[in-house]
Design a protein around this motif. Structure first.
Motif, PDB file in Angstrom:
ATOM      1  N   TYR A  20      39.640  11.462  70.908  1.00 36.06           N
ATOM      2  CA  TYR A  20      38.361  11.757  71.570  1.00 36.06           C
ATOM      3  C   TYR A  20      37.146  11.220  70.826  1.00 36.06           C
ATOM      4  CZ  TYR A  20      41.384  15.020  74.020  1.00 36.06           C
ATOM      5  OH  TYR A  20      42.405  15.563  74.754  1.00 36.06           O
ATOM      6  N   THR A  68      28.834  17.172  66.662  1.00 34.34           N
ATOM      7  CA  THR A  68      29.146  18.328  67.497  1.00 34.34           C
ATOM      8  C   THR A  68      30.487  18.134  68.206  1.00 34.34           C
ATOM      9  OG1 THR A  68      26.781  18.579  67.867  1.00 34.34           O
ATOM     10  CG2 THR A  68      28.223  19.882  69.262  1.00 34.34           C
ATOM     11  N   GLU A  69      30.810  16.887  68.544  1.00 37.50           N
ATOM     12  CA  GLU A  69      32.079  16.614  69.235  1.00 37.50           C
ATOM     13  C   GLU A  69      33.267  16.938  68.336  1.00 37.50           C
ATOM     14  OE1 GLU A  69      34.271  15.404  72.629  1.00 37.50           O
ATOM     15  OE2 GLU A  69      32.200  16.019  72.324  1.00 37.50           O
ATOM     16  N   ALA A  71      33.292  19.278  66.139  1.00 37.69           N
ATOM     17  CA  ALA A  71      33.384  20.749  66.183  1.00 37.69           C
ATOM     18  C   ALA A  71      34.039  21.221  67.480  1.00 37.69           C
ATOM     19  CB  ALA A  71      31.992  21.350  66.051  1.00 37.69           C
ATOM     20  N   ARG A  72      33.617  20.643  68.621  1.00 38.84           N
ATOM     21  CA  ARG A  72      34.168  21.047  69.923  1.00 38.84           C
ATOM     22  C   ARG A  72      35.669  20.801  69.988  1.00 38.84           C
ATOM     23  NH1 ARG A  72      32.478  17.830  74.143  1.00 38.84           N
ATOM     24  NH2 ARG A  72      33.622  19.192  75.521  1.00 38.84           N
ATOM     25  N   ARG A  73      36.079  19.630  69.508  1.00 38.39           N
ATOM     26  CA  ARG A  73      37.509  19.293  69.572  1.00 38.39           C
ATOM     27  C   ARG A  73      38.326  20.154  68.616  1.00 38.39           C
ATOM     28  NH1 ARG A  73      38.310  17.458  74.398  1.00 38.39           N
ATOM     29  NH2 ARG A  73      36.472  16.269  74.964  1.00 38.39           N
ATOM     30  N   ALA A  75      37.672  23.229  67.959  1.00 36.56           N
ATOM     31  CA  ALA A  75      37.801  24.526  68.634  1.00 36.56           C
ATOM     32  C   ALA A  75      38.953  24.503  69.627  1.00 36.56           C
ATOM     33  CB  ALA A  75      36.500  24.864  69.352  1.00 36.56           C
ATOM     34  N   LYS A  76      39.106  23.379  70.349  1.00 36.73           N
ATOM     35  CA  LYS A  76      40.184  23.292  71.332  1.00 36.73           C
ATOM     36  C   LYS A  76      41.532  23.089  70.656  1.00 36.73           C
ATOM     37  CE  LYS A  76      37.592  21.761  75.335  1.00 36.73           C
ATOM     38  NZ  LYS A  76      37.467  20.787  76.412  1.00 36.73           N
ATOM     39  N   LYS A  84      30.137  28.125  67.473  1.00 39.83           N
ATOM     40  CA  LYS A  84      29.118  27.112  67.167  1.00 39.83           C
ATOM     41  C   LYS A  84      27.751  27.739  67.405  1.00 39.83           C
ATOM     42  CE  LYS A  84      27.304  22.753  68.993  1.00 39.83           C
ATOM     43  NZ  LYS A  84      26.094  23.282  69.630  1.00 39.83           N
ATOM     44  N   ASP A 263      24.884  24.112  63.683  1.00 36.73           N
ATOM     45  CA  ASP A 263      24.273  22.845  64.101  1.00 36.73           C
ATOM     46  C   ASP A 263      22.763  22.885  63.822  1.00 36.73           C
ATOM     47  OD1 ASP A 263      24.371  20.323  65.059  1.00 36.73           O
ATOM     48  OD2 ASP A 263      24.849  20.838  67.134  1.00 36.73           O
TER      49      ASP A 263
END
Length: 451
Positions: A20, A68-69, A71-73, A75-76, A84, A263
């Motif tokens: 990603y 941030t991406e 961090a998002r990935r 989390a998943k 966040k 962030d």
């Protein structure tokens, strides 16, 4: 922690992030090591485990490069509690706004959801059977309503046998999924809606205290069997779980495996260029965050939580301030500093084609819903990447978000005119890109000469 993370090596974690996020190998590597260290620490004897604290990470880099991406990935990717937060949302103690303790409360809530869902999944089969039985008992289209306190003679009667046979038929049809669109009336828990905005985070709602003492209210609801199955399954699974056990597990998970991504941390740095008299003291916010990152105990509605072993990841553009503008104590609590690099033309080309959620794939899928097949040629991808890189260089650098701007402009006319039976295939090549975006670039060039 989830088995998938326990079994993943740092290389495998990076490989997952690579699907990603393009580039930023150093940041991905540090994050992967930090996650693996969680597992390594869990294998140690308790005395040694208590001594080892996570090495917090500070990510620096312009907007749109993947902070941030990542961090998002993460989390998943993992089942560990993750939250966040934006540092700019917090204010110094004594001012109106969110206090920094709320990030820990949010993490505990996330941990509670994870633990509760895990228990509910374990009880899914039993909850499903119970839900099916409730729907079956409530089903009145194929049998007459009867009272359960009839005499034994009634149970031996032909009428009872007919009802039982009808009920068995309904049960079989339910299992085969033949009744999913039928309407059925069920009893559901009547949960009053609370306005979260009106409740002070530090206070326990008085209504919640009385709710636990009063019997639960129920209400009748008419819905499709498919919806009833879902509602009742969740309701029954909820009844089967031991909430004390869930709470203990959630608090433990938050303390040992919790990750907090802070962030916009650069926006609370108090460099000389950032000072303004009217602003709430940024340094005050830093001083409030400090004890949480250092390790302290925060009271939540589920009980006290220690923050000593939580992993904190700070991120910010730092284009106005510098990491050295943070107070020294806070800098010391983020020992790993990693700088994310600017995106070049090759990065943009990869972003357009490689990730599983690439923007070109998203646009293609969106237009396919209107029966249009859109194809991007290689020279079109090359041209879009060049334009994105040039626009970031000549105007504001907004990283990969520039691609969204370009693609929306590029497909504006096509999107607007759909649905159209005459439009079936759209071929996008270099000439198409240059034609659509030439006006845009004229504006950019003119801007440079306006004083």
């Amino acid at each position: 922690m989830a088995d998938n993370i326990k079994n993943m090596t740092p290389k495998q974690i990076v490989a997952e992030l690579d699907k990603y996020i393009i580039g930023q190998d150093e940041a991905k590597k540090y994050v992967a090591i930090a996650l693996r260290n969680r597992y390594r620490r869990s294998q140690l004897p308790e005395e040694m485990r208590e001594e080892i604290t996570p090495k917090n990470i500070l990510m620096m880099g312009p907007t749109g490069v993947g902070k941030t991406e990542i961090a998002r990935r993460l989390a998943k990717l993992m089942d560990a509690p993750f939250v966040k937060v934006e540092a700019t949302k917090f204010t110094e103690v004594g001012y109106v706004g969110r206090d920094v303790d709320s990030m820990i409360r949010d993490l505990v809530e996330a941990s509670m959801r994870l633990s509760k869902q895990k228990r509910m999944d374990e009880n899914a089969e039993m909850a499903n059977s119970l839900a099916e039985e409730i729907i079956n008992l409530g089903y009145k289209t194929q049998r007459q309503e009867y009272e359960e306190n009839k005499q034994k003679e009634y149970e031996q009667s032909k009428e009872y046998a007919d009802i039982k046979m009808a009920r068995d038929q309904v049960r079989e049809q339910l299992r085969q999924g033949l009744l999913e669109d039928q309407i059925v009336e069920i009893e559901v828990d009547d949960v009053p809606k609370t306005n979260q905005l009106d409740q002070n985070e530090n206070m326990i709602a008085i209504g919640n205290i009385f709710d636990s003492m009063m019997p639960k209210k129920t209400k009748k609801k008419k819905c499709k069997v498919s919806d009833a199955r879902r509602i009742l399954r969740e309701q029954e699974a909820q009844k089967l779980i031991d909430m004390d056990q869930v709470t203990d597990e959630a608090l433990q998970n938050a303390e040992q495996n919790g990750i907090i991504f802070i962030d916009e941390i650069d926006k609370i740095a108090s460099g000389s260029s950032m000072r303004s008299g009217a602003d709430v003291s940024r340094e005050g916010v830093q001083r409030d965050i400090l004890p949480i990152v250092e390790g302290s105990v925060v009271n939540t509605k589920y009980g006290p939580v220690k923050t000593d072993h939580m992993l904190f990841i700070g991120a910010g553009a730092f284009h106005v301030s510098k990491p050295s503008d943070l107070i020294p104590e806070l800098q010391g609590r983020f020992p790993i500093n990693v700088e994310l690099s600017n995106l070049d033309k090759e990065d943009f080309k990869k972003i357009l084609t490689v990730p599983e959620n690439a923007v070109t794939k998203q646009q293609k899928a969106l237009l396919e819903t209107e029966g249009v097949n859109i194809e991007f040629s290689e020279d079109a991808i090359d041209e879009i990447a060049s334009l994105a890189y040039l626009m970031n260089e000549e105007t504001e650098n907004i990283g990969a978000r520039r691609l969204h701007t370009i693609l929306e402009t590029l497909l504006e006319d096509v999107s607007f005119n759909l649905p159209d039976p005459e439009i079936r295939d759209v071929q996008i090549d270099r000439a198409y890109v240059q034609d659509k975006l030439s006006e845009k670039f004229k504006e950019v060039d003119v801007d440079k000469y306006i004083l």
